[in-house]
Design a protein around this motif. Structure first.
Motif, PDB file in Angstrom:
ATOM      1  N   ILE A  32      32.281  25.035  88.857  1.00 45.83           N
ATOM      2  CA  ILE A  32      31.398  26.199  88.885  1.00 45.83           C
ATOM      3  C   ILE A  32      32.190  27.423  89.301  1.00 45.83           C
ATOM      4  N   GLN A  33      32.019  28.478  88.536  1.00 50.81           N
ATOM      5  CA  GLN A  33      32.627  29.761  88.871  1.00 50.81           C
ATOM      6  C   GLN A  33      31.525  30.815  88.892  1.00 50.81           C
ATOM      7  N   LEU A  34      31.536  31.666  89.906  1.00 51.44           N
ATOM      8  CA  LEU A  34      30.559  32.743  90.027  1.00 51.44           C
ATOM      9  C   LEU A  34      31.219  34.071  89.680  1.00 51.44           C
ATOM     10  N   PHE A  35      30.505  34.899  88.941  1.00 55.37           N
ATOM     11  CA  PHE A  35      31.014  36.207  88.540  1.00 55.37           C
ATOM     12  C   PHE A  35      29.954  37.265  88.790  1.00 55.37           C
ATOM     13  N   LYS A  36      30.352  38.341  89.430  1.00 53.19           N
ATOM     14  CA  LYS A  36      29.502  39.527  89.508  1.00 53.19           C
ATOM     15  C   LYS A  36      29.904  40.514  88.433  1.00 53.19           C
ATOM     16  N   SER A  37      31.146  40.496  88.080  1.00 56.75           N
ATOM     17  CA  SER A  37      31.690  41.446  87.117  1.00 56.75           C
ATOM     18  C   SER A  37      31.578  40.904  85.695  1.00 56.75           C
ATOM     19  N   PRO A  38      30.869  41.597  84.815  1.00 57.76           N
ATOM     20  CA  PRO A  38      30.805  41.164  83.415  1.00 57.76           C
ATOM     21  C   PRO A  38      32.187  41.103  82.775  1.00 57.76           C
ATOM     22  N   LYS A  40      35.043  40.442  84.219  1.00 57.10           N
ATOM     23  CA  LYS A  40      35.762  39.255  84.689  1.00 57.10           C
ATOM     24  C   LYS A  40      35.199  37.977  84.071  1.00 57.10           C
ATOM     25  N   LEU A  41      33.893  37.926  83.863  1.00 65.47           N
ATOM     26  CA  LEU A  41      33.300  36.774  83.178  1.00 65.47           C
ATOM     27  C   LEU A  41      33.833  36.669  81.760  1.00 65.47           C
ATOM     28  N   ILE A  42      33.819  37.768  81.038  1.00 59.91           N
ATOM     29  CA  ILE A  42      34.306  37.768  79.658  1.00 59.91           C
ATOM     30  C   ILE A  42      35.780  37.383  79.609  1.00 59.91           C
ATOM     31  N   ALA A  43      36.582  37.932  80.521  1.00 60.02           N
ATOM     32  CA  ALA A  43      38.008  37.598  80.550  1.00 60.02           C
ATOM     33  C   ALA A  43      38.218  36.117  80.837  1.00 60.02           C
ATOM     34  N   ALA A  44      37.455  35.560  81.768  1.00 57.30           N
ATOM     35  CA  ALA A  44      37.592  34.135  82.099  1.00 57.30           C
ATOM     36  C   ALA A  44      37.223  33.265  80.906  1.00 57.30           C
ATOM     37  N   ILE A  45      36.159  33.630  80.221  1.00 61.19           N
ATOM     38  CA  ILE A  45      35.744  32.864  79.039  1.00 61.19           C
ATOM     39  C   ILE A  45      36.790  32.980  77.935  1.00 61.19           C
ATOM     40  N   ASP A  49      40.755  27.424  78.371  1.00 64.51           N
ATOM     41  CA  ASP A  49      41.251  26.463  77.392  1.00 64.51           C
ATOM     42  C   ASP A  49      40.141  25.980  76.469  1.00 64.51           C
ATOM     43  N   ALA A  50      38.918  25.933  76.994  1.00 62.46           N
ATOM     44  CA  ALA A  50      37.752  25.512  76.220  1.00 62.46           C
ATOM     45  C   ALA A  50      36.555  26.342  76.668  1.00 62.46           C
ATOM     46  N   PRO A  51      35.600  26.538  75.796  1.00 59.12           N
ATOM     47  CA  PRO A  51      34.418  27.304  76.207  1.00 59.12           C
ATOM     48  C   PRO A  51      33.625  26.545  77.265  1.00 59.12           C
ATOM     49  N   PRO A  52      32.916  27.258  78.112  1.00 59.21           N
ATOM     50  CA  PRO A  52      32.101  26.566  79.114  1.00 59.21           C
ATOM     51  C   PRO A  52      30.960  25.801  78.447  1.00 59.21           C
ATOM     52  N   HIS A  53      30.541  24.728  79.080  1.00 56.82           N
ATOM     53  CA  HIS A  53      29.409  23.958  78.565  1.00 56.82           C
ATOM     54  C   HIS A  53      28.103  24.701  78.809  1.00 56.82           C
ATOM     55  N   ILE A  54      28.016  25.349  79.980  1.00 53.20           N
ATOM     56  CA  ILE A  54      26.801  26.057  80.376  1.00 53.20           C
ATOM     57  C   ILE A  54      27.191  27.397  80.985  1.00 53.20           C
ATOM     58  N   VAL A  55      26.443  28.441  80.647  1.00 53.69           N
ATOM     59  CA  VAL A  55      26.556  29.735  81.315  1.00 53.69           C
ATOM     60  C   VAL A  55      25.162  30.092  81.807  1.00 53.69           C
TER      61      VAL A  55
END
Length: 128
Positions: A32-38, A40-45, A49-55
């Protein structure tokens, strides 16, 4: 998720409770990763290596359009990612829930009220 002002340095408590509950219920099974910054979320995604299973996105009146942008981007680039939304910015009657989901077709599930138990139930379903 919001980084408009420099003094926004705390993670919202509700989403932190959900994250901690999921870690407790599924030790070693979830990342689980928490993001307040859109951004930073987009950059992490984008850099994963693979897309997240759930957002999961918290839904408030002030971030509804920001969420809409993220929902559309996630659905367009990662169609197999399950998109969960929760939070107080929804009318809780049947008409309000239907209207919200119709106007946000990318959202797969909406978590009503406190999110720990229903989110854990969804995660359990997907893990099984």
């Amino acid at each position: 998720m919001h980084d408009f002002r420099a003094n926004h340095f705390c993670t919202p408590l509700g989403v932190a409770f959900v994250a901690e509950y999921l870690k407790h219920e599924f030790p070693g099974q979830v990342d689980i990763q928490l993001f307040k910054s859109p951004a930073k979320l987009i950059a992490a995604i984008d850099n994963a290596d693979a897309p997240p299973h759930i957002v999961g996105l918290s839904n408030y009146s002030w971030n509804q359009e920001l969420n809409r942008y993220l929902e559309q981007r996630i659905a367009a680039t990662m169609p197999d990612t399950v998109l969960i939304q929760g939070g107080p910015h929804i009318r809780i009657g049947e008409d309000g829930i239907r209207d919200h989901l119709v106007s946000h077709p990318e959202v797969d599930y909406y978590i009503m009220f406190e999110g720990e138990f229903p989110t854990a139930n969804l995660v359990r379903y997907f893990l099984e």
